[in-house]
Design a protein around this motif. Structure first.
Motif, PDB file in Angstrom:
ATOM      1  N   THR A 134       0.734  -1.227   0.060  1.00  0.00           N
ATOM      2  CA  THR A 134      -0.224   0.112  -0.116  1.00  0.00           C
ATOM      3  C   THR A 134       0.626   1.216   0.008  1.00  0.00           C
ATOM      4  O   THR A 134       0.761   2.407  -0.437  1.00  0.00           O
ATOM      5  CB  THR A 134      -0.800  -0.072   1.205  1.00  0.00           C
ATOM      6  N   ALA A 135       2.035   0.969   0.672  1.00  0.00           N
ATOM      7  CA  ALA A 135       2.601   2.533   1.180  1.00  0.00           C
ATOM      8  C   ALA A 135       3.309   2.899  -0.425  1.00  0.00           C
ATOM      9  O   ALA A 135       3.859   3.759  -0.318  1.00  0.00           O
ATOM     10  CB  ALA A 135       3.602   2.583   1.913  1.00  0.00           C
ATOM     11  N   LEU A 136       3.734   1.595  -0.829  1.00  0.00           N
ATOM     12  CA  LEU A 136       5.115   1.855  -2.350  1.00  0.00           C
ATOM     13  C   LEU A 136       4.017   2.473  -3.508  1.00  0.00           C
ATOM     14  O   LEU A 136       3.492   2.928  -4.350  1.00  0.00           O
ATOM     15  CB  LEU A 136       5.716   0.558  -2.652  1.00  0.00           C
ATOM     16  N   LEU A 137       2.611   1.265  -3.866  1.00  0.00           N
ATOM     17  CA  LEU A 137       1.521   2.101  -4.640  1.00  0.00           C
ATOM     18  C   LEU A 137       1.116   3.497  -4.144  1.00  0.00           C
ATOM     19  O   LEU A 137       0.377   4.010  -5.542  1.00  0.00           O
ATOM     20  CB  LEU A 137       0.429   1.205  -4.370  1.00  0.00           C
ATOM     21  N   LYS A 138       1.276   4.075  -3.696  1.00  0.00           N
ATOM     22  CA  LYS A 138       0.908   5.596  -3.476  1.00  0.00           C
ATOM     23  C   LYS A 138       2.196   6.443  -3.649  1.00  0.00           C
ATOM     24  O   LYS A 138       2.187   7.256  -3.674  1.00  0.00           O
ATOM     25  CB  LYS A 138       0.475   5.662  -1.828  1.00  0.00           C
ATOM     26  N   SER A 139       2.979   5.876  -4.260  1.00  0.00           N
ATOM     27  CA  SER A 139       4.508   6.649  -4.514  1.00  0.00           C
ATOM     28  C   SER A 139       5.300   6.428  -5.001  1.00  0.00           C
ATOM     29  O   SER A 139       5.796   6.715  -6.248  1.00  0.00           O
ATOM     30  CB  SER A 139       5.040   6.945  -3.163  1.00  0.00           C
ATOM     31  N   HIS A 140       4.296   4.804  -6.253  1.00  0.00           N
ATOM     32  CA  HIS A 140       5.880   4.658  -7.027  1.00  0.00           C
ATOM     33  C   HIS A 140       4.415   3.856  -8.351  1.00  0.00           C
ATOM     34  O   HIS A 140       3.793   3.428  -7.637  1.00  0.00           O
ATOM     35  CB  HIS A 140       6.602   3.393  -6.617  1.00  0.00           C
ATOM     36  N   PRO A 141       4.776   4.433  -9.141  1.00  0.00           N
ATOM     37  CA  PRO A 141       4.327   3.752 -10.355  1.00  0.00           C
ATOM     38  C   PRO A 141       4.458   2.259 -11.100  1.00  0.00           C
ATOM     39  O   PRO A 141       5.352   1.814 -11.005  1.00  0.00           O
ATOM     40  CB  PRO A 141       4.513   4.600 -11.604  1.00  0.00           C
ATOM     41  N   VAL A 142       3.140   1.207 -11.303  1.00  0.00           N
ATOM     42  CA  VAL A 142       3.540   0.385 -10.747  1.00  0.00           C
ATOM     43  C   VAL A 142       3.107   0.337 -12.084  1.00  0.00           C
ATOM     44  O   VAL A 142       1.687   0.571 -12.341  1.00  0.00           O
ATOM     45  CB  VAL A 142       2.759  -0.859  -9.767  1.00  0.00           C
ATOM     46  N   ASP A 143       2.918  -1.114 -13.328  1.00  0.00           N
ATOM     47  CA  ASP A 143       2.457  -1.228 -14.450  1.00  0.00           C
ATOM     48  C   ASP A 143       1.770  -2.717 -14.197  1.00  0.00           C
ATOM     49  O   ASP A 143       0.729  -3.540 -14.849  1.00  0.00           O
ATOM     50  CB  ASP A 143       3.920  -1.529 -15.640  1.00  0.00           C
ATOM     51  N   LEU A 144       2.321  -3.952 -13.375  1.00  0.00           N
ATOM     52  CA  LEU A 144       1.417  -4.616 -13.000  1.00  0.00           C
ATOM     53  C   LEU A 144       1.860  -5.612 -11.291  1.00  0.00           C
ATOM     54  O   LEU A 144       2.734  -5.284 -11.101  1.00  0.00           O
ATOM     55  CB  LEU A 144       2.532  -6.085 -13.976  1.00  0.00           C
ATOM     56  N   LEU A 145       0.138  -5.634 -11.274  1.00  0.00           N
ATOM     57  CA  LEU A 145       0.822  -6.275  -9.846  1.00  0.00           C
ATOM     58  C   LEU A 145       0.849  -7.586  -9.669  1.00  0.00           C
ATOM     59  O   LEU A 145       0.021  -8.254 -10.278  1.00  0.00           O
ATOM     60  CB  LEU A 145      -0.222  -5.421  -8.908  1.00  0.00           C
ATOM     61  N   ILE A 146       1.026  -8.696  -8.796  1.00  0.00           N
ATOM     62  CA  ILE A 146       0.962 -10.514  -8.627  1.00  0.00           C
ATOM     63  C   ILE A 146       0.987 -10.032  -7.682  1.00  0.00           C
ATOM     64  O   ILE A 146       2.002 -10.001  -6.689  1.00  0.00           O
ATOM     65  CB  ILE A 146       2.118 -10.219  -9.128  1.00  0.00           C
ATOM     66  N   VAL A 147       0.083 -10.689  -6.944  1.00  0.00           N
ATOM     67  CA  VAL A 147      -0.185 -10.797  -5.331  1.00  0.00           C
ATOM     68  C   VAL A 147      -0.475 -11.823  -4.231  1.00  0.00           C
ATOM     69  O   VAL A 147      -1.273 -12.767  -5.473  1.00  0.00           O
ATOM     70  CB  VAL A 147      -1.385  -9.790  -5.456  1.00  0.00           C
ATOM     71  N   ASP A 148      -0.040 -12.148  -3.616  1.00  0.00           N
ATOM     72  CA  ASP A 148      -0.879 -13.451  -2.979  1.00  0.00           C
ATOM     73  C   ASP A 148      -1.883 -13.346  -2.088  1.00  0.00           C
ATOM     74  O   ASP A 148      -2.377 -12.466  -2.172  1.00  0.00           O
ATOM     75  CB  ASP A 148       0.207 -13.669  -2.716  1.00  0.00           C
ATOM     76  N   ALA A 149      -3.037 -14.181  -2.767  1.00  0.00           N
ATOM     77  CA  ALA A 149      -4.367 -14.180  -2.630  1.00  0.00           C
ATOM     78  C   ALA A 149      -4.034 -14.337  -0.643  1.00  0.00           C
ATOM     79  O   ALA A 149      -4.698 -13.412  -0.409  1.00  0.00           O
ATOM     80  CB  ALA A 149      -5.517 -15.487  -3.059  1.00  0.00           C
ATOM     81  N   GLU A 150      -3.851 -15.315  -0.264  1.00  0.00           N
ATOM     82  CA  GLU A 150      -3.918 -15.397   1.311  1.00  0.00           C
ATOM     83  C   GLU A 150      -2.361 -15.045   2.280  1.00  0.00           C
ATOM     84  O   GLU A 150      -1.463 -15.633   2.159  1.00  0.00           O
ATOM     85  CB  GLU A 150      -3.784 -16.808   1.094  1.00  0.00           C
ATOM     86  N   MET A 151      -3.301 -14.078   2.920  1.00  0.00           N
ATOM     87  CA  MET A 151      -1.776 -13.357   3.964  1.00  0.00           C
ATOM     88  C   MET A 151      -2.447 -13.270   5.014  1.00  0.00           C
ATOM     89  O   MET A 151      -3.405 -12.891   5.368  1.00  0.00           O
ATOM     90  CB  MET A 151      -0.830 -12.215   2.942  1.00  0.00           C
TER      91      MET A 151
END
Lengths: 156, 199
Positions: free
Chosen positions: B66-83
């Motif tokens: 969340t912190a990085l997404l607020k300040s850095h442009p990202v072209d693709l997000l790969i996310v583990d569902a279960e955390m």
């Protein structure tokens, strides 16, 4: 109900077609080269998870600790499937996911049925050893599926 | 996984159908990987390195992401569902409503097993695609290339924000079932390509 419909081409879609780059074949070969060095570590992670799973299953918790106990089993099963999967241990991964399903069903039903959990832990050990022919491994997975199906799937 | 959740591929279905001679370029793409398992996080990042991705953000939690997404442009997000705590579904749900430049970034959600209690979250989180483990390099590349050509519009409604789940032009990846019974399925209704807002 208001609906906003946004048509926006992603930056990724533009970048991926830029001049240069690599072929799929070369990229996969490079990825394999980069990840192969992780194989030994992956198997160590899986072995540690199996050891912990054996210990957890051997000490079932009753009462208020039961949900957390099942949650730990679920977590270890996901760790095994996540770690073994990328290295081609598909049967091991399938058995771990079967254990996830079983632990989830028991959590949802607030039930504790120990023998099916023990069967899964033993099956994971068996599949990890890699000594069985494909037909035997398939039979193991079929048996696990039957064990899970004995417990009704709770409604969402 | 119930029928209502799509697109999802499972073992034995949606097998990658990559042409080894296809050329792609991810060298300038910024990819963020979010996974609470340090080993899986490093492994996915190394796989991306093999694909030529130079800029890879690795986050061990949804809060870090969340912190990085607020300040850095990202072209693709790969996310583990279960955390633990805020999971991958929560992260993407937040992102789609964030109003950030990254709000509509393509998202691949990596899922091993979906607990019954999270089926609705998985369906409605707003990810472009839910990829089932085991996550091999071939499967990951196939889904990245698929999502890169995903031309679906994004919908924002009071109850859902994310890609239009009615496949029309692109269709799901090879071998992945689409909802043929949906009256909005491909070719049955021709929606305007211009988009915009409707009430």
């Amino acid at each position: 109900m208001s609906v906003n419909w946004i048509m926006r081409r992603s930056r990724l879609s533009k970048l991926v077609n830029q001049p240069g780059g690599v072929t799929v074949g070369k990229a996969l070969a490079e990825a394999a080269r980069h990840t192969e060095e992780f194989r030994v570590e992956a198997m160590a992670v899986v072995a540690a998870a199996l050891d912990e799973l054996d210990g957890v299953v051997a000490a079932p918790q009753a009462g208020e600790g039961r949900q957390a106990w099942l949650e730990r089993i679920y977590f270890l099963a996901t760790r095994i499937s996540d770690t073994a999967g990328p290295f081609g241990y598909e049967d091991l991964c399938a058995a771990a996911l079967s254990l996830c399903e079983l632990a989830d069903r028991q959590q949802r039903a607030s039930a504790l049925d120990l023998p099916p959990l023990k069967v899964h832990a033993a099956a994971l050990r068996l599949l990890m050893s890699g000594d069985q022919p494909p037909a035997a491994r398939k039979a193991v997975l079929a048996g696990l599926s039957q064990v899970v199906d004995r417990m009704p799937k709770p409604a969402a | 996984m119930p029928d209502s959740i799509e697109p999802v591929d499972r073992k034995g279905a949606g097998a990658p159908n990559l042409n080894p001679n296809t050329v792609f370029n991810l060298s300038k793409a910024t990819v963020m990987v979010v996974d609470d398992e340090p080993f899986s996080l490093r492994l996915t990042a190394q796989t991306l390195l093999g694909f030529g991705v130079v800029t890879r953000h690795q986050c061990g939690s949804a809060d870090d992401a969340t912190a990085l997404l607020k300040s850095h442009p990202v072209d693709l997000l790969i996310v583990d569902a279960e955390m633990p705590g805020k999971d991958g579904y929560d992260l993407v749900h937040w992102l789609r409503r964030s109003g950030l430049d990254n709000a509509w970034t393509p998202v691949l959600m990596i899922s091993g097993h979906t607990p019954v209690s999270k089926v609705a979250k998985a369906r409605d989180c707003g990810a472009n695609f839910i990829v089932a483990r085991p996550l091999t390099a071939t499967l990951l590349l196939d889904r990245i290339l698929w999502v890169a050509k995903d031309i679906r519009g994004m919908l924002e409604t009071p109850t859902y924000a994310g890609p239009d789940r009615r496949f029309r032009e692109l269709g799901p990846p090879e071998g992945v079932r689409e909802r043929r019974n949906d009256p909005m399925s491909r070719g049955k209704i021709n929606l305007s390509a211009e988009g915009g807002s409707a009430a």
